[in-house]
Design an enzyme around this catalytic site. Structure first.
Site, mmCIF file in Angstrom:
data_model
loop_
_atom_site.group_PDB
_atom_site.id
_atom_site.type_symbol
_atom_site.label_atom_id
_atom_site.label_comp_id
_atom_site.label_asym_id
_atom_site.label_seq_id
_atom_site.Cartn_x
_atom_site.Cartn_y
_atom_site.Cartn_z
ATOM 1 C CB ALA A 126 -0.916 0.004 1.214
ATOM 2 C CE LYS A 127 5.484 4.628 -0.213
ATOM 3 N NZ LYS A 127 6.476 3.820 0.524
ATOM 4 N N GLY A 128 0.419 5.899 0.363
ATOM 5 C CA GLY A 128 -0.459 7.057 0.406
ATOM 6 C C GLY A 128 0.366 8.321 0.453
#
Length: 347
Positions: free
Chosen positions: A37-39
């Site tokens: 995941a990443k944000g």
């Protein structure tokens, strides 16, 4: 899922998606039970006050609190964020879902953070370097190192490699680059950077052009700053025998090919800098158990995971007769594919 949240002016959906995919393979290579995941937020955190950063983080958390979760998506610090950012996310998330220390990792120890997390990526780089050099009958002691980047990862890697007898001959950061052919006094340099914030002005070294740092004569080169720093323009002039990718994607594909033809051994980022996410996993486990580990146990388990991952990586390289980067991606993709099939998700 697991991945960092970054605050940077150039954050965009394509970059976030690409980094999330890389996290998928990284967690698979490290053999920890996460997807990727990443944000991020497109902003310049250096131009924001402390209170502005807090308000930004809390509003961001209000928007995503239903998308993240202890068993759904567990954020961590990345570029432009830190343990304080994670503390704000934890507090804001807890307003909606009750106190949930396992919702983020990389948070302050006083709020359930893990001992050893701050040094984890740099320590993982050191363990990865040990494993690679041992494969060639060498050890860290006596090897000459150049490190690009003296932030959290680069400075911890330098300190730990120095403790193992490695000779750090040159380092750089945003202020410039310094060199001492006889080896930098790393403890003194750490004191200098703690006082001044940058490596520039360190008296026991000579200033050099930061654009030539990657081309300095050394045994091991550790890019620990930005991506894309090794490219077709400079790869042919690299003098190092080994490159340890402490940064994310520091080597362009064209540079990869040039370095391979030169016989330079490149240890890829999805293995080399996996120490951070591995200790994030340990932190998550401790939070869920409600039982915290001492730092010795954290470091011992990290070494076990990094050593085991390297052995599996080497086995994959031998099976497919490929270099370390292809071996790492093959290992990661195979593990994800196998889990996918076992769950009955095949097309």
């Amino acid at each position: 899922m697991k991945g960092g949240i970054r605050y940077h002016p150039e954050v965009d959906p394509d970059e976030v998606n690409a980094l999330a995919q890389l996290m998928t393979w990284k967690t698979a290579v490290a053999n920890i039970p996460y997807g990727g995941a990443k944000g991020g937020i497109g902003c310049d955190p250096r131009s924001l006050s402390f209170s502005e950063l807090e308000r930004l983080t809390r509003v961001f958390t209000q928007k995503i609190h239903d998308l993240i979760g202890v068993h759904i998506d567990v954020p961590a610090p990345d570029m432009g964020t830190n343990s304080q950012t994670m503390a704000w996310i934890l507090d804001e998330y807890s307003k909606f879902h009750g106190y949930s220390p396992a919702i983020v990792t990389g948070k302050p120890v006083d709020l359930g953070g893990s001992l050893g997390r701050d040094a984890a990526t740099g320590r993982g780089v050191m363990y990865a370097t040990e494993a690679l050099l041992a494969e060639y009958g060498k050890s860290i002691s006596g090897q000459r190192f150049v490190i690009q980047g003296f932030g959290n990862v680069g400075s911890w890697a330098a300190e730990l490699i120095h403790e193992k007898g490695g000779k750090i001959v040159a380092v750089s950061d945003i202020s410039g680059a310094i060199k001492n052919g006889n080896g930098l006094d790393i403890p003194a340099l750490m004191k200098h950077t703690k006082t001044n914030g940058v490596v520039k002005g360190f008296e026991a070294a000579d200033s050099i052009d930061p654009t030539t740092l990657l081309l300095e004569d050394c045994d091991v080169l550790i890019p620990a700053a930005l991506g894309g720093v090794l490219n077709r323009e400079n790869a042919g002039e690299v003098k190092a025998k080994f490159i340890i990718e402490a940064a994310n994607h520091p080597t362009d594909p064209e540079a990869d090919e040039i370095l391979y033809k030169k016989g330079v051994v490149v240890l890829p980022d999805i293995y080399a800098n996996a120490g951070g996410v591995t200790v994030s996993y340990f932190e998550w486990v401790q939070n869920i158990q409600g039982f915290m580990w001492d730092e010795k146990k954290v470091n011992t388990e990290l070494k076990n995971y990094m050593t085991s991952a390297f052995q599996h990586l080497k086995e994959m390289c031998k099976t497919h007769d490929c270099d370390l980067r292809m071996g790492a991606f093959t290992l990661g993709v195979n593990r994800v594919a196998r889990a996918t099939l076992l769950r009955g998700w095949e097309a």
